[in-house]
Write an enzyme that holds these catalytic residues in place. Sequence first.
Site, PDB file in Angstrom:
ATOM      1  N   ASP A 183      20.230  41.236  24.245  1.00  0.00           N
ATOM      2  CA  ASP A 183      21.658  40.882  24.266  1.00  0.00           C
ATOM      3  C   ASP A 183      22.567  42.098  24.450  1.00  0.00           C
ATOM      4  OD1 ASP A 183      21.106  38.172  23.945  1.00  0.00           O
ATOM      5  OD2 ASP A 183      21.072  38.341  21.759  1.00  0.00           O
ATOM      6  N   GLY A 196      23.578  42.859  27.613  1.00  0.00           N
ATOM      7  CA  GLY A 196      24.364  42.586  28.810  1.00  0.00           C
ATOM      8  C   GLY A 196      23.625  42.771  30.117  1.00  0.00           C
ATOM      9  N   ILE A 238      24.588  39.979  32.922  1.00  0.00           N
ATOM     10  CA  ILE A 238      25.895  40.205  33.536  1.00  0.00           C
ATOM     11  C   ILE A 238      25.861  41.460  34.405  1.00  0.00           C
ATOM     12  CG2 ILE A 238      28.306  40.810  33.065  1.00  0.00           C
ATOM     13  CD1 ILE A 238      28.158  38.987  30.626  1.00  0.00           C
ATOM     14  N   LYS A 269      14.327  37.149  38.096  1.00  0.00           N
ATOM     15  CA  LYS A 269      14.007  37.104  36.666  1.00  0.00           C
ATOM     16  C   LYS A 269      12.538  36.704  36.583  1.00  0.00           C
ATOM     17  CE  LYS A 269      15.161  37.062  32.225  1.00  0.00           C
ATOM     18  NZ  LYS A 269      15.858  38.143  31.494  1.00  0.00           N
ATOM     19  N   GLY A 320      14.469  42.353  33.533  1.00  0.00           N
ATOM     20  CA  GLY A 320      13.429  42.142  32.536  1.00  0.00           C
ATOM     21  C   GLY A 320      13.913  41.330  31.350  1.00  0.00           C
ATOM     22  N   GLY A 372      14.615  41.499  27.455  1.00  0.00           N
ATOM     23  CA  GLY A 372      14.776  42.458  26.366  1.00  0.00           C
ATOM     24  C   GLY A 372      14.678  43.898  26.835  1.00  0.00           C
ATOM     25  N   HIS A 413      30.857  48.018  28.826  1.00  0.00           N
ATOM     26  CA  HIS A 413      32.009  47.962  27.921  1.00  0.00           C
ATOM     27  C   HIS A 413      32.211  46.576  27.304  1.00  0.00           C
ATOM     28  CE1 HIS A 413      33.729  51.978  28.486  1.00  0.00           C
ATOM     29  NE2 HIS A 413      33.358  51.894  29.754  1.00  0.00           N
TER      30      HIS A 413
END
Length: 215
Positions: free
Chosen positions: A13, A15, A18, A38, A116, A118, A176
């Site tokens: 998590d 990012g 995104i 993916k 990937g 994680g 960010h």
Amino acid sequence: MKGVYFVSGIDTDIGKTIATGVLAKQLLQQGKSVITQKPVQTGCQNIADDIAVHRKIMGIPMQEADKQGLTMPEIFSYPASPHLAARLDGRALDLDKIRTATQQLAAQYEIVLVEGAGGLMVPLTENLLTIDYIRQQGYPVILITSGRLGSINHTLLSFAALKQYGIRLHSLVFNHIHDSRDAHVAQDSLNYLKCRLKDSFPEAEWLELAKTDAV
């Protein structure tokens, strides 16, 4: 920039999805032929959620390669690390299927961004870590970090792992979107990591992902 690049993160998590979508969008805008993949998606049934997010950010519909399953060769229903998700689904993760799919994409596109699951040390199987697979394939890494508390530690550990395994770091992306609410922590993380990147991987690029880039 040409070839296959593996997008990993300093943590879960952070990012990656995104960032992968935004990087692909920027490359498209530069006139590049680019696709995202993916290779292992968990917590889904038929369509890889992360690929759907990539396409939305890129501003393009699902591609023929998506429909063929090349961009999402392995999907497991349980939301967990690939090795556990595969075990709970009662089948083995097929590394040959993943490799073949990536090779087919690389033959069709100038750039393939492989996101990937994680971080670098996430197990793909009981005996193979993500970083082992990256080294076997010879992929340069795009590493996603952030300005949240703990990012310095996790980033430096990732740097150490990449050096130990002899893997090239193409770029460090400072996300960010996941900055700490404490502006001092966020800014110090940016300044510190920017300096350490120059010392540890002088040829790697420093990139920043603004909070508005994914809009």
